[in-house]
Design a protein around this motif. Structure first.
Motif, mmCIF file in Angstrom:
data_model
loop_
_atom_site.group_PDB
_atom_site.id
_atom_site.type_symbol
_atom_site.label_atom_id
_atom_site.label_comp_id
_atom_site.label_asym_id
_atom_site.label_seq_id
_atom_site.Cartn_x
_atom_site.Cartn_y
_atom_site.Cartn_z
ATOM 1 N N CYS A 1 1.210 -9.514 -7.765
ATOM 2 C CA CYS A 1 1.088 -10.473 -6.666
ATOM 3 C C CYS A 1 2.406 -11.184 -6.373
ATOM 4 C CB CYS A 1 0.004 -11.501 -6.980
ATOM 5 S SG CYS A 1 -1.663 -10.846 -6.772
ATOM 6 N N SER A 2 3.344 -11.153 -7.319
ATOM 7 C CA SER A 2 4.648 -11.762 -7.075
ATOM 8 C C SER A 2 5.549 -10.832 -6.269
ATOM 9 C CB SER A 2 5.323 -12.110 -8.411
ATOM 10 O OG SER A 2 5.529 -10.937 -9.189
ATOM 11 N N HIS A 3 5.055 -9.629 -5.986
ATOM 12 C CA HIS A 3 5.772 -8.653 -5.165
ATOM 13 C C HIS A 3 4.918 -8.369 -3.928
ATOM 14 C CE1 HIS A 3 7.296 -8.208 -9.246
ATOM 15 N NE2 HIS A 3 8.354 -7.588 -8.761
ATOM 16 N N PRO A 4 5.503 -7.738 -2.910
ATOM 17 C CA PRO A 4 4.685 -7.344 -1.751
ATOM 18 C C PRO A 4 3.546 -6.429 -2.202
ATOM 19 C CG PRO A 4 7.029 -7.128 -1.251
ATOM 20 C CD PRO A 4 6.933 -7.425 -2.716
ATOM 21 N N ILE A 5 2.318 -6.784 -1.854
ATOM 22 C CA ILE A 5 1.171 -6.007 -2.320
ATOM 23 C C ILE A 5 0.432 -5.377 -1.154
ATOM 24 C CG2 ILE A 5 0.848 -7.385 -4.400
ATOM 25 C CD1 ILE A 5 -1.409 -8.844 -2.993
ATOM 26 N N THR A 6 -0.308 -4.348 -1.460
ATOM 27 C CA THR A 6 -1.038 -3.599 -0.437
ATOM 28 C C THR A 6 -2.458 -4.143 -0.295
ATOM 29 O OG1 THR A 6 -1.855 -1.989 -2.037
ATOM 30 C CG2 THR A 6 0.287 -1.534 -1.027
ATOM 31 N N ILE A 7 -3.118 -3.679 0.755
ATOM 32 C CA ILE A 7 -4.517 -4.059 0.962
ATOM 33 C C ILE A 7 -5.373 -3.550 -0.194
ATOM 34 C CG2 ILE A 7 -6.529 -3.702 2.442
ATOM 35 C CD1 ILE A 7 -4.668 -3.618 4.824
ATOM 36 N N GLY A 8 -5.005 -2.365 -0.724
ATOM 37 C CA GLY A 8 -5.752 -1.799 -1.840
ATOM 38 C C GLY A 8 -5.780 -2.714 -3.046
ATOM 39 N N VAL A 9 -4.614 -3.322 -3.367
ATOM 40 C CA VAL A 9 -4.540 -4.238 -4.509
ATOM 41 C C VAL A 9 -5.344 -5.504 -4.219
ATOM 42 C CG1 VAL A 9 -3.000 -5.685 -5.900
ATOM 43 C CG2 VAL A 9 -2.324 -3.347 -5.326
ATOM 44 N N GLN A 10 -5.262 -5.993 -2.982
ATOM 45 C CA GLN A 10 -6.022 -7.194 -2.626
ATOM 46 C C GLN A 10 -7.517 -6.961 -2.767
ATOM 47 O OE1 GLN A 10 -4.497 -7.846 1.347
ATOM 48 N NE2 GLN A 10 -3.019 -9.378 0.649
ATOM 49 N N LEU A 11 -7.997 -5.815 -2.261
ATOM 50 C CA LEU A 11 -9.415 -5.488 -2.406
ATOM 51 C C LEU A 11 -9.776 -5.270 -3.867
ATOM 52 C CD1 LEU A 11 -9.904 -3.017 0.594
ATOM 53 C CD2 LEU A 11 -10.707 -5.380 0.435
ATOM 54 N N GLY A 12 -8.844 -4.637 -4.599
ATOM 55 C CA GLY A 12 -9.071 -4.379 -6.015
ATOM 56 C C GLY A 12 -9.260 -5.651 -6.807
#
Length: 412
Positions: free
Chosen positions: A181-192
């Motif tokens: 989360c301290s790096h640019p994250i994708t929608i996949g990680v957010q949903l995960g």
């Protein structure tokens, strides 16, 4: 037919440090051929680069597949540092192979087999992620592997082991996604992240009172379901794990976790129809726990990643696969006894780093010892761990009854 052996490691290291291409290929035939080594000038040119990497990576270490800052006990996410660590480990293995190092470390200590780490494949890394790999390493026969599965399954498929391994896996994943989360994250990680939180909450809410230490006569009877909601089953967790794996399948930094999720789904599928409600009566809850153990024991094979994960949790309270940086081997010592050696190259002689390395090796040695004994292998097995680092004082350390040898890496 000749097979390419250890030459690529030296060529890779030579490429990194700008040295000319060296003709130091090693081959293996049906009969073992004597290994050749690079000329002394190769070591003289490679050593300054190795020292530089030691300084850059000081107190950073690979801990079972994760780059860790040992001072802060935090995960390091940096592709450049990751590449430098791979180069450091490659050069470290090359220096372990140096004739001067072999003579210095192994002939001087009578308790170490003279053949330890002497072959190219013994200086390669090994990731222990299945019972099959452990059994291959120990040369466990097919009949013995069947016996291992039959003996291990009833122990590691107990309900509290099963549930604990699932929660541990989810907590590990949640922790590493938090770092991302301290790096640019994708929608996949957010949903995960949402699915992981929901799944942990689901497992917590469905924890039955039978999992507590209170005797059965003290436990309250379940309250009647006023809303007549449908019973929850392990299949609900199976569905969440499937969705989670889909969300994270393209996340390279989390690929090890995705493999673990897929492995645990194998077990979840076997028990998908078993109830998981937290308000079951004591007897019914005990019956459901028995069904979990029975179904998992019957259906998880020797090569199952799920079974191996449960074994890791059973032995160590951790579900992370074990990476052995210098794989070593099992060496005969005469009189029917054997010595199993594994090793690790460290970036610092700091005591905290050394002890961290010893504890990592001990985890691998404990796994090997457990399978050796439960397979009924003939002969006593002595366990040895070896750690190498620049500037270290040569010494012998005992930890949990096993021998660990600390070696200094130096040019001469």
């Amino acid at each position: 037919m000749l097979k390419l052996g250890f030459c690529s490691k030296f060529l890779l290291a030579s490429k990194h440090i700008g040295l000319r291409r060296l003709n130091v290929c090693f081959y293996h035939h049906s009969q073992e051929l004597e290994e050749e080594f690079p000329p002394s000038e190769w070591y003289e040119k490679a050593y300054p680069k190795f020292l530089k990497l030691t300084h850059i990576l000081k107190n950073v270490d690979m801990n079972n597949g994760r780059l860790m800052n040992m001072d802060e006990n935090s995960i390091v996410i940096d592709d450049h540092i990751d590449r430098e660590m791979n180069e450091f480990k490659s050069l470290g293995r090359a220096f372990i192979a140096a004739p001067s190092m072999q003579k210095q470390h192994f002939s001087a200590t009578h308790s170490i087999p003279n053949t330890c780490f002497s072959k190219p494949n013994e200086r390669e890394s090994l990731i222990l992620n299945s019972l099959t790999k452990v059994s291959d390493f120990l040369d466990v026969s097919a009949q013995q592997r069947k016996s291992v599965r039959l003996k291990i399954c009833p122990q590691v498929t107990q309900h509290h082991i099963w549930r604990g391994a699932l929660v541990e896996q989810l907590n590990n994943l949640k922790s590493e996604m938090g770092v991302l989360c301290s790096h640019p994250i994708t929608i996949g990680v957010q949903l995960g992240e949402q699915i992981v939180s929901n799944c942990i909450q689901f497992l917590t809410k469905t924890m039955n009172s039978s999992a507590t230490d209170s005797p059965s006569w003290m436990r309250l009877a379940p309250t009647k379901k006023a809303d007549h909601r449908p019973s929850r089953r392990w299949g609900d967790v199976l569905e969440m794990f499937g969705d989670l794996a889909k969300c994270l399948k393209h996340e390279k930094r989390l690929e090890d976790h995705v493999l673990k999720l897929e492995g645990m789904r194998e077990g979840l599928y076997q028990i998908k129809d078993v109830l998981i409600d937290g308000d079951l009566g004591y007897r019914e809850a005990r019956h459901q726990e028995f069904l979990v153990q029975k179904k998992l024991t019957a259906n998880l094979g020797h090569s199952s990643r799920c079974l191996f994960t449960l074994l890791l949790y059973y032995l160590n309270g951790s579900v992370r696969d074990i990476e052995v940086e210098v794989r070593g081997g099992v060496y005969g010592r005469g009189s029917g006894s054997f010595c199993l050696c594994v090793g690790k190259v460290l970036t610092s002689e700091n005591e905290r780093m050394v002890w961290s390395g010893i504890k990592q090796l001990d985890r691998a040695l404990g796994l090997f010892k457990f399978v050796w004994e439960i397979a009924g292998m003939k002969g006593a097995l002595e366990l040895q761990g070896h750690v190498w680092c620049v500037g270290a004082k040569e010494r012998l350390v005992r930890y949990k009854g096993n021998v660990f040898l600390v070696h200094g890496i130096r040019l001469r």
